[in-house]
Design an enzyme around this catalytic site. Sequence first.
Site, PDB file in Angstrom:
ATOM      1  CE1 TYR A   1       2.461 -21.718 -15.710  1.00 15.84           C
ATOM      2  CE2 TYR A   1       4.731 -22.280 -15.223  1.00 15.84           C
ATOM      3  CZ  TYR A   1       3.805 -21.566 -15.960  1.00 15.84           C
ATOM      4  OH  TYR A   1       4.233 -20.717 -16.953  1.00 15.84           O
TER       5      TYR A   1
ATOM      6  CB  VAL B   1       8.183 -11.934 -14.059  1.00 13.61           C
ATOM      7  CG1 VAL B   1       8.118 -10.657 -14.879  1.00 13.61           C
ATOM      8  CG2 VAL B   1       9.441 -12.702 -14.428  1.00 13.61           C
ATOM      9  CG  LEU B   2       7.933  -8.316  -9.216  1.00  9.69           C
ATOM     10  CD1 LEU B   2       8.855  -7.500  -8.328  1.00  9.69           C
ATOM     11  CD2 LEU B   2       6.756  -8.850  -8.439  1.00  9.69           C
ATOM     12  CD  GLU B   3       3.226  -8.853 -14.706  1.00  2.37           C
ATOM     13  OE1 GLU B   3       2.384  -8.565 -13.830  1.00  2.37           O
ATOM     14  OE2 GLU B   3       3.509 -10.019 -15.001  1.00  2.37           O
TER      15      GLU B   3
ATOM     16  CB  SER C   1      -0.925  -0.012   1.224  1.00  2.00           C
ATOM     17  OG  SER C   1      -1.656   1.183   1.305  1.00  2.00           O
ATOM     18  CB  SER C   2       3.985   2.162   1.809  1.00  5.28           C
ATOM     19  OG  SER C   2       3.472   1.985   3.105  1.00  5.28           O
ATOM     20  CG  LEU C   3       6.140   0.261  -2.439  1.00  8.10           C
ATOM     21  CD1 LEU C   3       6.682  -1.052  -2.997  1.00  8.10           C
ATOM     22  CD2 LEU C   3       7.212   1.330  -2.408  1.00  8.10           C
TER      23      LEU C   3
ATOM     24  CD  GLN D   1       9.049 -16.140 -14.565  1.00 10.47           C
ATOM     25  OE1 GLN D   1       8.975 -15.886 -15.755  1.00 10.47           O
ATOM     26  NE2 GLN D   1       8.192 -15.664 -13.697  1.00 10.47           N
TER      27      GLN D   1
ATOM     28  CG  ASP E   1      -0.994 -20.952 -12.257  1.00 11.69           C
ATOM     29  OD1 ASP E   1      -2.078 -20.509 -11.847  1.00 11.69           O
ATOM     30  OD2 ASP E   1      -0.590 -20.789 -13.423  1.00 11.69           O
TER      31      ASP E   1
END
Length: 195
Positions: free
Chosen positions: A171, A136-138, A111-113, A182, A128
């Site tokens: 998965y 991986v973060l988008e 939340s702070s970000l 990954q 999964d």
Amino acid sequence: MRLCDTDIERYLDDGIISLTPRPNNDKINGATIDVRLGNSFRVFREHSAPFIDLSGPKEEVSAQLESVMSDEILIPEGEAFFLHPGTLALATTLESVKLPANIIGWLDGRSSLARLGLMVHVTAHRIDPGWEGKIVLEFYNSGKLPLALRPNMVIGALSFEVLSGEAKRPYSSRKDAKYKNQQSAVASRIDEDKE
């Protein structure tokens, strides 16, 4: 049923869920465990393609994706990656996550970000059953100022739910799993989708 902090600790201790490196128990709060930012990033090159035809021939989609994504960018410890307003970037968690076939994970940003305009996981926050690898973060900066992101900073929190049974196609056993194991900021592999 979502796991509470006591169960998360127990599942980690018993090796049912694995995070490597394992966060300290003081990073387990209520129903989540904090995860940190890794040092692998990828960005979109400026104006290198007019568009990406997501339903076009696979060879064309592959070529378009290759033309718009940067090579992996590794940020040394102590240095920052700057995410400018209106920019999308890929990154990874520091931790590698391994889930059994009967547990699903969820990643939420802090939340702070978010209050600074940082979206940590644009849409795909499900991990999964049977997943193994870094997440991986988008990232997307919807704020007004550039944000300095540093490896090892707390970037989000994972929660876990026990499924009603073991997934029939976890998965890790799927032949069409595009992001299996990954370990870096892997670009979209939409061109590998089955029709």
